[in-house]
Design a protein around this motif. Structure first.
Motif, mmCIF file in Angstrom:
data_model
loop_
_atom_site.group_PDB
_atom_site.id
_atom_site.type_symbol
_atom_site.label_atom_id
_atom_site.label_comp_id
_atom_site.label_asym_id
_atom_site.label_seq_id
_atom_site.Cartn_x
_atom_site.Cartn_y
_atom_site.Cartn_z
ATOM 1 N N ALA A 1 15.701 3.586 9.131
ATOM 2 C CA ALA A 1 14.297 3.667 9.548
ATOM 3 C C ALA A 1 14.169 4.633 10.722
ATOM 4 C CB ALA A 1 13.803 2.282 9.936
ATOM 5 N N ARG A 2 15.124 4.566 11.672
ATOM 6 C CA ARG A 2 15.053 5.420 12.867
ATOM 7 C C ARG A 2 15.269 6.888 12.479
ATOM 8 N NH1 ARG A 2 18.684 7.089 16.536
ATOM 9 N NH2 ARG A 2 20.415 5.920 15.656
ATOM 10 N N ILE A 3 16.288 7.118 11.643
ATOM 11 C CA ILE A 3 16.635 8.494 11.293
ATOM 12 C C ILE A 3 15.531 9.172 10.482
ATOM 13 C CG2 ILE A 3 18.283 9.913 9.963
ATOM 14 C CD1 ILE A 3 20.410 7.735 10.752
ATOM 15 N N LEU A 4 14.888 8.390 9.606
ATOM 16 C CA LEU A 4 13.861 8.995 8.738
ATOM 17 C C LEU A 4 12.455 8.908 9.323
ATOM 18 C CD1 LEU A 4 14.941 7.684 5.213
ATOM 19 C CD2 LEU A 4 15.493 9.872 6.237
ATOM 20 N N ALA A 5 12.376 8.332 10.535
ATOM 21 C CA ALA A 5 11.053 8.021 11.092
ATOM 22 C C ALA A 5 10.100 9.213 11.097
ATOM 23 C CB ALA A 5 11.215 7.459 12.496
ATOM 24 N N GLU A 6 10.629 10.391 11.414
ATOM 25 C CA GLU A 6 9.741 11.547 11.568
ATOM 26 C C GLU A 6 9.412 12.244 10.252
ATOM 27 O OE1 GLU A 6 8.355 11.890 14.427
ATOM 28 O OE2 GLU A 6 9.630 10.252 15.132
ATOM 29 N N ARG A 7 10.079 11.836 9.188
ATOM 30 C CA ARG A 7 9.850 12.492 7.900
ATOM 31 C C ARG A 7 8.456 12.173 7.372
ATOM 32 N NH1 ARG A 7 12.937 14.956 4.155
ATOM 33 N NH2 ARG A 7 15.126 15.007 4.656
ATOM 34 N N SER A 8 7.822 13.171 6.790
ATOM 35 C CA SER A 8 6.498 12.848 6.256
ATOM 36 C C SER A 8 6.667 12.027 4.984
ATOM 37 C CB SER A 8 5.704 14.127 6.001
ATOM 38 O OG SER A 8 5.895 14.546 4.707
ATOM 39 N N GLY A 9 5.789 11.060 4.812
ATOM 40 C CA GLY A 9 5.851 10.196 3.631
ATOM 41 C C GLY A 9 6.657 8.941 3.845
ATOM 42 N N VAL A 10 7.281 8.803 5.043
ATOM 43 C CA VAL A 10 8.133 7.627 5.265
ATOM 44 C C VAL A 10 7.419 6.620 6.154
ATOM 45 C CG1 VAL A 10 10.331 6.817 6.209
ATOM 46 C CG2 VAL A 10 10.206 9.017 5.048
ATOM 47 N N VAL A 11 7.425 5.373 5.753
ATOM 48 C CA VAL A 11 6.927 4.318 6.635
ATOM 49 C C VAL A 11 7.987 3.230 6.742
ATOM 50 C CG1 VAL A 11 4.457 4.652 6.183
ATOM 51 C CG2 VAL A 11 5.754 3.096 4.765
ATOM 52 N N TYR B 1 0.856 -1.186 0.000
ATOM 53 C CA TYR B 1 0.000 0.000 0.000
ATOM 54 C C TYR B 1 0.890 1.233 0.000
ATOM 55 C CZ TYR B 1 -3.580 3.368 1.213
ATOM 56 O OH TYR B 1 -4.430 4.450 1.175
ATOM 57 N N ALA B 2 0.733 2.070 -0.975
ATOM 58 C CA ALA B 2 1.558 3.279 -1.022
ATOM 59 C C ALA B 2 0.795 4.430 -1.634
ATOM 60 C CB ALA B 2 2.821 3.020 -1.833
ATOM 61 N N THR B 3 0.805 5.535 -0.914
ATOM 62 C CA THR B 3 0.258 6.786 -1.456
ATOM 63 C C THR B 3 1.346 7.832 -1.216
ATOM 64 O OG1 THR B 3 -0.632 7.409 0.664
ATOM 65 C CG2 THR B 3 -2.112 6.206 -0.797
ATOM 66 N N GLN B 4 1.036 9.085 -1.460
ATOM 67 C CA GLN B 4 2.035 10.125 -1.194
ATOM 68 C C GLN B 4 2.396 10.168 0.293
ATOM 69 O OE1 GLN B 4 4.124 12.544 -2.720
ATOM 70 N NE2 GLN B 4 3.862 11.018 -4.301
ATOM 71 N N GLN B 5 1.438 9.795 1.145
ATOM 72 C CA GLN B 5 1.694 9.821 2.586
ATOM 73 C C GLN B 5 2.562 8.642 3.030
ATOM 74 O OE1 GLN B 5 -1.510 10.603 1.343
ATOM 75 N NE2 GLN B 5 -0.704 12.671 1.546
ATOM 76 N N SER B 6 2.661 7.649 2.191
ATOM 77 C CA SER B 6 3.499 6.494 2.565
ATOM 78 C C SER B 6 4.345 6.120 1.358
ATOM 79 C CB SER B 6 2.605 5.327 2.998
ATOM 80 O OG SER B 6 1.653 5.055 1.980
ATOM 81 N N ARG B 7 4.958 7.149 0.781
ATOM 82 C CA ARG B 7 5.631 6.923 -0.501
ATOM 83 C C ARG B 7 7.013 6.311 -0.351
ATOM 84 N NH1 ARG B 7 5.671 12.397 0.478
ATOM 85 N NH2 ARG B 7 7.748 13.345 0.601
ATOM 86 N N PHE B 8 7.625 6.483 0.798
ATOM 87 C CA PHE B 8 8.973 5.945 0.958
ATOM 88 C C PHE B 8 8.918 4.844 2.013
ATOM 89 C CE2 PHE B 8 13.247 5.615 2.490
ATOM 90 C CZ PHE B 8 14.018 5.792 1.357
ATOM 91 N N GLN B 9 9.120 3.617 1.592
ATOM 92 C CA GLN B 9 8.959 2.502 2.518
ATOM 93 C C GLN B 9 10.313 1.853 2.787
ATOM 94 O OE1 GLN B 9 5.510 0.134 1.695
ATOM 95 N NE2 GLN B 9 4.303 1.982 1.385
#
Ligand SMILES: Nc1ncnc2c1ncn2[C@@H]1O[C@H](COP(=O)(O)OP(=O)(O)OP(=O)(O)O)[C@@H](O)[C@H]1O
Length: 908
Positions: free
Chosen positions: A703-713, A573-581
């Motif tokens: 994952a930890r470093i990018l955790a707060e970025r929007s669009g990252v899951v 599942y990927a949208t702009q809000q979860s674009r970077f997995q």
């Protein structure tokens, strides 16, 4: 007999058209326009005149274009445009169809004022030449012939190297690698501009770019390779690649179309939905499906046959004459195979199947059938066996066309009978069971089973003897003579048939456009029917085109087919809000398989196939990039890191929000710390690009470093660890980053490594971990020591001041200076302490996972000298407190207070 009003080719104009043909020093500037094709009465491949001006053409802009193509059946067209007004150069290479739709579209988009074409394409006219010629008015361009020697690949690369913007050179070179025709075109355009228009460009002054063909997804060469789209990496002959999986086509045209679609998936949702509709209809109407598959079985390579028919041999030989009859026989076979397709599609409702049926309608084929039936015998059929085909050739042209033809045929028949007679006589004379066989090179020869000889020697009459398994193959002098006679009589027949055959071919050329359209329709039907075959044998679902990428129970199409055990499906599942997995997980947990399956399903959906899932919805993607492990490529392993960075640079330069990228194990080709830093930086850039990205990694910190970025899951592939520390892969995607540590060691236990090796590795891991802890403490102990020294020095100064001669303002100023200096130095130590603390945390994690590097560095055996007292009784340090506040914890408070008080009393 057919009407014999001859035109030279189907695409030529009735009067010869002249174009300027340029070689060195012969340039002129007034090329003449081709004549209009109006009134020729032939179907046209010309573009519709509505909106005749080109899409991007700006009046008065001088755009020079060069175009060339491969000699193959499915044309690959190279194009290069240089805009002399904007200094822009665009290169492209297109896998096109016989109607050159994509090439024409590209020409329309760029609107060249002048089109250069290799001079040899004009005589005889190639199909591309004719089609461009036909569309010149629409494109609003003029055609110029250019000598072949200017289309040189090396010159093209030299121009890219010297003329493209310096920072673009590497990226362009990667984009055009493998695109030979595009590179030749840029050579031709620039040479022409230099020599013909007397203009040159300064170094690195051109805005050069490689542009994928519009309406299709760009998949670069490296992605095609690493995703195994058309070839398996381990075994190039294996069918375990996307093309191998999907290629259930039954015609060479269908197979070619599929291949070019996989390399250039569509980006037009309307066309895709048309394909899905057709596929759905074929999968739901069983009878239609089976009838279609049965009808398609009969087709020969019509692309090849039709292309051969439009090329006029400049030096006819007996061989080319024979080939012409073969082609006519094959054409007859092709047109006769069309009607069963028309019948099979009876009742078709979907737009595509309906259109294909219309194209295959009897009225479209009949004119050609009539032409053929006027000249060729009704019972002439195509045969694969060479002897049978020779017979068909001999009797192809109808009796009565040429009086002598029948005489020659009688001679042929008699010499054939002579050959058979000879074989019968030999059999009787030597009491042997003989078989008379035929092949093109040897003509008739004899085959005798070994058992027939029964230890007797082979009689000397048999010559040219050789053994093949348990057979003897040979000839006799007499047989060779009779062969010669058959050949001569056959050649006579062929030569006498030639006039009628050439006449027929010329007449058929007038219908070539229609025939190519039918051929393309058959190819499309074949591809869709192949998809339908897969849908019925595998469990695939019709995708939807939306803005969201959502897949329920998706599978890797190739892996699920070849795996011994059951494939575990996964959701996506990927949208702009979860674009970077960010995908983490143990080794062998299925990370690569998962991200690869996403990319493959996207490609399948964008070529019109159904996908291996229970539900699927995809956005239209315009670019697809894969940066996957290079372990399989010996060549690239020479410098894994350099190759990796080059690929990533290319991706970062091109990626945008309409792209999808899958990245696997980035940063493994360099040291752990640098690798992590680079991976984080690249990940951040990818997040910014707004593309859909799946980023599989062993660096949990990403994952930890990018955790707060929007669009990252953050996701991971789950494993189950039992009490006895054995791991079971669940192959299921779960939320969050992987939590297991030392999974490499756990996994190594189940691999048959030499005895004791894993135990030794575990010991090393423990030592390393202890070392990391100690190093953390060690560096903090050093800092503590420096603090202590600074405080002692302060104390010393204060004591000196107390007993010294300074007083009043002088003492006060001195104390202020002292305080300033102390605060400055203590702050520096505190900051260093904070840094060491942070790095310690990071290293602890990274090193615990990538312990090997610590070992290689040799750091594991070195320790910094530390005060043994401090080491034995470590005290927690208030490292994050700032400057003088921490003084109290380093010297006894009474000591400090008394010193300060003494100084203060003196001062105040
Ligand atoms: N969904 C699945 N269902 C069943 N088996 C699977 C699945 N995914 C992967 N596998 C099996 O696991 C093996 C390893 O998968 P894969 O290479 O994707 O793991 P990985 O996590 O990328 O490994 P590494 O980190 O070591 O590169 C595959 O060869 C395949 O046999």
């Amino acid at each position: 007999m057919a009407n014999r009003s001859r035109t030279s080719t189907s695409y030529s104009t009735s009067a010869p058209t002249t174009y300027p043909s340029y070689t060195y020093g012969e340039y002129t500037t007034t090329p003449s326009r081709p004549r209009s094709r109006k009134g020729t009465g032939r179907p046209s491949t010309a573009l519709p005149r509505t909106g005749a001006s080109t899409i991007a053409r700006i009046e008065a802009e001088q755009v020079i274009c060069a175009v060339t193509e491969s000699r193959g059946i499915a044309p690959t067209v190279g194009l290069a445009f240089v805009n002399l007004d904007t200094g822009e150069a665009v290169l492209c290479q297109i896998c096109d169809s016989q109607t050159y739709v994509r090439t024409l579209h590209k020409l329309r988009v760029h609107g060249p004022s002048e089109i250069l074409i290799v001079s040899t394409a004009s005589s005889p006219k190639s199909k591309l030449f004719s089609i461009i010629e036909e569309n010149l008015e629409v494109i609003e361009s003029k055609l110029t012939l250019l000598d072949r020697r200017y289309w040189a690949e090396t010159t093209g690369y030299e121009y890219i190297q010297s003329l493209a913007f310096a920072e673009d050179v590497e990226a362009i070179k990667i984009s055009v690698s493998g695109n030979y025709y595009a590179v030749c075109c840029i050579a031709a355009v620039i040479k022409y501009i230099e020599l013909g228009l007397n203009k040159t460009f300064p170094y690195h002054s051109l805005r050069m770019k490689y542009e994928p063909s519009e309406g299709s997804m760009l998949i670069d060469v490296s992605t095609i390779h690493s995703l195994e789209l058309v070839q398996n990496l381990q075994n190039p002959k294996s069918k375990d690649c996307l093309f191998g999986l999907l290629n259930e086509t039954q015609t060479p045209m269908g197979s070619r179309l599929l291949r070019s679609n996989i390399l250039q998936p569509l980006t037009d949702s309307e066309t895709l939905n048309t394909r899905y509709d057709a596929l759905e209809e074929l999968t739901t109407k069983e009878e239609m499906f089976f009838a279609t598959r049965a009808a398609l079985k009969n087709f020969i390579d019509a692309d090849r046959v039709l292309t051969a028919l439009i090329i006029i041999p400049t030096k006819p030989t007996i061989h080319t004459t024979e080939q012409s009859i073969n082609q006519v026989i094959m054409l007859k076979h092709f047109v006769n195979s069309v009607n069963p397709v028309y019948e099979a599609l009876t009742g078709a409702r979907s737009a595509m199947l309906h259109n294909i049926r219309e194209l295959c309608a009897p009225e479209n084929v009949r004119p050609v059938q009539d032409l053929i039936n006027n000249v060729i015998n009704e019972d002439t059929t195509f045969a694969k066996q060479p002897l049978e085909l020779r017979n068909q050739r001999t009797y192809a042209v109808k009796s009565g066309v040429n009086g002598l033809l029948d005489v020659a045929r009688t001679t042929y028949k008699e010499s054939m009978e002579d050959a058979y007679q000879h074989s019968t006589e030999l059999s009787q004379e030597h009491d042997l069971q003989l078989e008379l066989k035929y092949e093109t090179a040897r003509q008739f020869y004899i085959r005798i089973p070994m058992v027939e000889l029964d230890d007797r020697p082979l009689p000397p009459v048999f010559i040219n003897v050789f053994r093949k398994k348990n057979m003897i193959e040979c000839q006799t002098l007499e047989l060779m003579k009779r062969n010669q006679k058959v050949t001569i009589s056959h050649q006579e027949v062929v030569l006498m048939s030639d006039e009628a055959v050439q006449g027929l071919i010329e007449d058929v050329r007038g219908n070539m456009s229609q025939l190519f359209k039918i051929c393309e329709a058959i190819a499309m039907l074949d591809m869709i029917a192949a998809f339908a075959h897969l849908v019925t044998t595998q469990d695939y679902v019709r995708p939807q085109i939306t803005d969201t990428l959502a897949i329920r129970a998706g599978r890797h199409p190739i892996r699920e087919k070849i795996m011994q055990h059951k494939y575990i499906p996964n959701d996506v599942y990927a949208t702009q809000q979860s674009r970077f997995q960010v995908i983490t997980g143990c080794n062998m947990s299925g990370k690569s398989t998962y991200i690869r399956s996403v990319a493959l399903m996207c490609i399948m959906a964008q070529i019109g196939s159904f996908v291996p899932a229970t539900f699927a919805s995809f956005p239209i993607l315009h670019q697809l990039f894969a940066r996957l492990g290079m372990d399989d490529s010996i060549e690239t392993n020479v410098s894994t890191f350099a190759a990796e960075m080059r690929e990533i640079a290319f991706i970062l330069r091109n990626i945008d929000k309409r792209s999808l990228a899958i990245v696997d194990e980035l940063g493994r080709g360099t040291s752990t710390r640098d690798g992590l830093a680079i991976a984080v930086a690249i990940a951040e850039a990818l997040v910014q690009s707004r593309a859909l990205v799946w980023f599989a990694t062993h660096f949990k910190d990403i994952a930890r470093i990018l955790a707060e970025r929007s669009g990252v899951v953050s996701l991971h592939l789950a494993v189950e660890i039992s009490n006895n520390d054995t791991m079971t892969m669940l192959y299921k995607v779960a939320e969050g980053a992987v939590t297991e540590s030392h999974y490499g060691l756990k996994l190594a236990r189940v691999v048959p490594l030499p005895a004791g090796l894993v135990e030794r590795a575990s010991e090393v891991a423990q030592v390393l971990e202890r070392h990391i802890q100690r190093r953390k403490k060690t560096s903090l102990a050093v800092i503590k020591e420096r603090r202590r020294k600074l405080l002692l020095s302060l104390k010393e100064h204060l004591v000196q001041a107390h007993s010294g001669v300074m007083e009043g303002e002088v003492l006060s100023a001195w104390l202020r200076e002292l305080q300033k200096e102390f605060v400055k130095r203590m702050t520096a130590i505190d900051e260093e302490a904070a840094r060491a603390d942070q790095e310690g945390d990071l290293e602890e994690e990274v090193d615990a996972e990538m312990g090997d590097e610590v070992l290689h560095d040799g750091e594991g055996v070195q320790e910094e000298p530390v005060d043994t007292d401090e080491q034995s009784k470590p005290r927690p340090l208030p490292v994050r407190q700032k400057s003088v506040i921490s003084i109290s914890s380093h010297i006894s408070s009474s000591e400090y207070e008394s010193t300060v008080r003494a100084v203060s009393e003196n001062e105040y």
